[in-house]
Design an enzyme around this catalytic site. Sequence first.
Site, PDB file in Angstrom:
ATOM      1  N   HIS A 285       0.971  -1.558   0.291  1.00 55.49           N
ATOM      2  CA  HIS A 285      -0.503  -0.172  -0.947  1.00 55.49           C
ATOM      3  C   HIS A 285       0.883   1.112   0.229  1.00 55.49           C
ATOM      4  O   HIS A 285       1.496   1.651   0.576  1.00 55.49           O
ATOM      5  CB  HIS A 285      -0.655  -0.157   1.237  1.00 55.49           C
ATOM      6  CG  HIS A 285      -0.296   0.107   2.358  1.00 55.49           C
ATOM      7  ND1 HIS A 285      -0.323   1.305   2.693  1.00 55.49           N
ATOM      8  CD2 HIS A 285      -0.476  -0.968   3.152  1.00 55.49           C
ATOM      9  CE1 HIS A 285       0.602   1.222   4.327  1.00 55.49           C
ATOM     10  NE2 HIS A 285       0.779  -0.008   4.657  1.00 55.49           N
ATOM     11  N   ASP A 297       6.421   0.655   6.755  1.00 57.47           N
ATOM     12  CA  ASP A 297       4.318   0.904   6.721  1.00 57.47           C
ATOM     13  C   ASP A 297       3.880   1.607   5.615  1.00 57.47           C
ATOM     14  O   ASP A 297       3.879   2.774   6.176  1.00 57.47           O
ATOM     15  CB  ASP A 297       4.355   1.051   7.865  1.00 57.47           C
ATOM     16  CG  ASP A 297       2.718   0.356   8.039  1.00 57.47           C
ATOM     17  OD1 ASP A 297       1.629  -0.201   6.733  1.00 57.47           O
ATOM     18  OD2 ASP A 297       2.108   0.925   8.967  1.00 57.47           O
ATOM     19  N   GLU A 331      -5.179   2.332   3.048  1.00 55.08           N
ATOM     20  CA  GLU A 331      -5.031   1.122   3.454  1.00 55.08           C
ATOM     21  C   GLU A 331      -5.247   1.109   5.195  1.00 55.08           C
ATOM     22  O   GLU A 331      -5.514   0.750   5.661  1.00 55.08           O
ATOM     23  CB  GLU A 331      -3.670  -0.283   3.123  1.00 55.08           C
ATOM     24  CG  GLU A 331      -3.629  -0.857   4.062  1.00 55.08           C
ATOM     25  CD  GLU A 331      -3.566  -1.054   5.290  1.00 55.08           C
ATOM     26  OE1 GLU A 331      -3.819  -2.052   5.968  1.00 55.08           O
ATOM     27  OE2 GLU A 331      -2.510  -0.158   5.736  1.00 55.08           O
ATOM     28  N   GLU A 332      -4.075   2.621   5.618  1.00 53.55           N
ATOM     29  CA  GLU A 332      -4.545   2.794   7.000  1.00 53.55           C
ATOM     30  C   GLU A 332      -5.638   3.042   7.339  1.00 53.55           C
ATOM     31  O   GLU A 332      -5.850   3.104   8.729  1.00 53.55           O
ATOM     32  CB  GLU A 332      -3.617   4.255   6.848  1.00 53.55           C
ATOM     33  CG  GLU A 332      -2.019   3.239   6.742  1.00 53.55           C
ATOM     34  CD  GLU A 332      -1.766   2.507   7.044  1.00 53.55           C
ATOM     35  OE1 GLU A 332      -1.996   1.946   8.368  1.00 53.55           O
ATOM     36  OE2 GLU A 332      -0.584   1.682   7.489  1.00 53.55           O
ATOM     37  N   ASP A 359       3.289  -6.299   3.932  1.00 56.03           N
ATOM     38  CA  ASP A 359       3.201  -5.467   4.298  1.00 56.03           C
ATOM     39  C   ASP A 359       2.730  -6.006   6.139  1.00 56.03           C
ATOM     40  O   ASP A 359       2.220  -5.383   7.448  1.00 56.03           O
ATOM     41  CB  ASP A 359       0.961  -4.849   4.044  1.00 56.03           C
ATOM     42  CG  ASP A 359       0.645  -3.614   5.257  1.00 56.03           C
ATOM     43  OD1 ASP A 359       1.600  -2.858   5.614  1.00 56.03           O
ATOM     44  OD2 ASP A 359      -0.657  -3.397   5.259  1.00 56.03           O
ATOM     45  N   HIS A 431       3.563   2.642  12.780  1.00 55.75           N
ATOM     46  CA  HIS A 431       2.495   4.041  12.878  1.00 55.75           C
ATOM     47  C   HIS A 431       2.996   4.657  13.964  1.00 55.75           C
ATOM     48  O   HIS A 431       2.354   6.120  14.442  1.00 55.75           O
ATOM     49  CB  HIS A 431       1.260   3.169  13.740  1.00 55.75           C
ATOM     50  CG  HIS A 431       0.602   2.445  12.397  1.00 55.75           C
ATOM     51  ND1 HIS A 431      -0.681   2.645  13.133  1.00 55.75           N
ATOM     52  CD2 HIS A 431       0.854   1.995  11.349  1.00 55.75           C
ATOM     53  CE1 HIS A 431      -1.674   1.818  11.424  1.00 55.75           C
ATOM     54  NE2 HIS A 431      -0.696   2.049  10.993  1.00 55.75           N
TER      55      HIS A 431
END
Length: 468
Positions: A285, A297, A331-332, A359, A431
């Site tokens: 992604h 990520d 995606e997030e 991922d 994140h």
Amino acid sequence: MRPLIALLTLAVAVVAQPSSSDPSAAVQLKSELLVVRDAALSDDYAYQQAAHLSDNIGPRPAGSPQAQAAVDYVAEELRKLGMEVHLEPVQVPHWVRRTDAAELIDYPGRAPQTQQKIFITALGGNTATPADGITADIIVAHSFDELQSLGGAKVSGKIVLFDVPFDKQKAAAGLAGEAYGEAVAYRTNGPKAAANLGAVACLVRSVGGADYRLPHTGFSLPAGIPAGAVSAEDAGLIARLAAQGQVRMHLTLTSQNEADVPSYNVVADLRGSEHPEQLVIVSGHIDSWDLGTGAIDDGAGVAVAMETAELLHRLNLHPRRTIRVIAWMDEENGGRGHDAYARDHAKEIANHAAAIESDLGAGHPFGFDAKINPDALALLRPVQEVLQSFGANVIHLSSRSPGSDIAPLSRSGVPTFGLMQDGRTYFNYHHSAADTLDKINPQELRENAAAMAVLADALANLEVILPR
């Protein structure tokens, strides 16, 4: 992730399966896969792409100018490889980061006229506070059941803190995904549970393994109240103080999703030489959260997918089936990219031979999690033999999709694979502001690129597609 002993045991068991009914075809395929593997292990294309996405473009939250810049960049790089590139429209939420701040203004033992700063980030489902914030008492819960037992009379009008630790022992033992799954339920569903009992805001302990006072953001279901994550240290601080008496917080969270904006999945085809209608997807992604620069990520995932196409192009290989590179959007913060793809390509699902996703960072790959028919394992023996040289030969059968963006395809019966990476430290950075390029080991990224490219080339060249 599974403990290493279990992984090795499974690898031996799977490799013992019988091979293809045509030995000469298997030998020819294996020879080509060796060439692909060796080229990937000596190449830095994926690292260069991950570096550009992370350093030059930076954070790529859905709906941002950086996300659009990443779409344009990846599309142009794939056009350079002679691929048929399509930008497929997706309406996405527009995440805007503004002020995230919190202070403890009253608590047992507080020195007069002082306060304590709390390290905090808004979550994706945040409903913004007023610009000057809100002030309320904090009530702490360690589970959904404990929150329910407190009841509305105690929760109403308060800020709820879910103090639920990420299980670092599980992560260290190779069960990072399981540890994440247990803790992330509170980030995703906690604000709604708190709002249902009349809370004025909800905070969660950050879902991550490193305790460096870094808050970790992420998706949460919109609940109509402010929603944030505090660092693990601050969650512990608040819980200890609350056990002593009243704790009062001033909270300002004005980051939020604004009106939806148009964006795109990048879809690029390297057309098959014999069965161009049959598709093998390689993917990651393209969007990221905005605290770090989205290196692990999931800049790394997009980069290794791009390298599959680059390798085949550079080596002048022409797979029987079409290799489709997808850089998924959103995606997030809701997954609208994969939903749009599943909807727009519903009539072609039967022609999707397989889908692969990366991922879980850029750590050393052990092989693949796979939601496939067990009868397909025999066809994949050449893949395992080729990847055994650097320990990426495990195929672990899963009952669920091995990737979030390929989940709609998996539910439709498409054989799906996810790179099984060493995730022991992945959630230390996930994140958070620490998701930056320095977390990528170039050699391990080469291994990921080799694993994805070898599997994709095999799936695109098998005499028959995998059974469903």
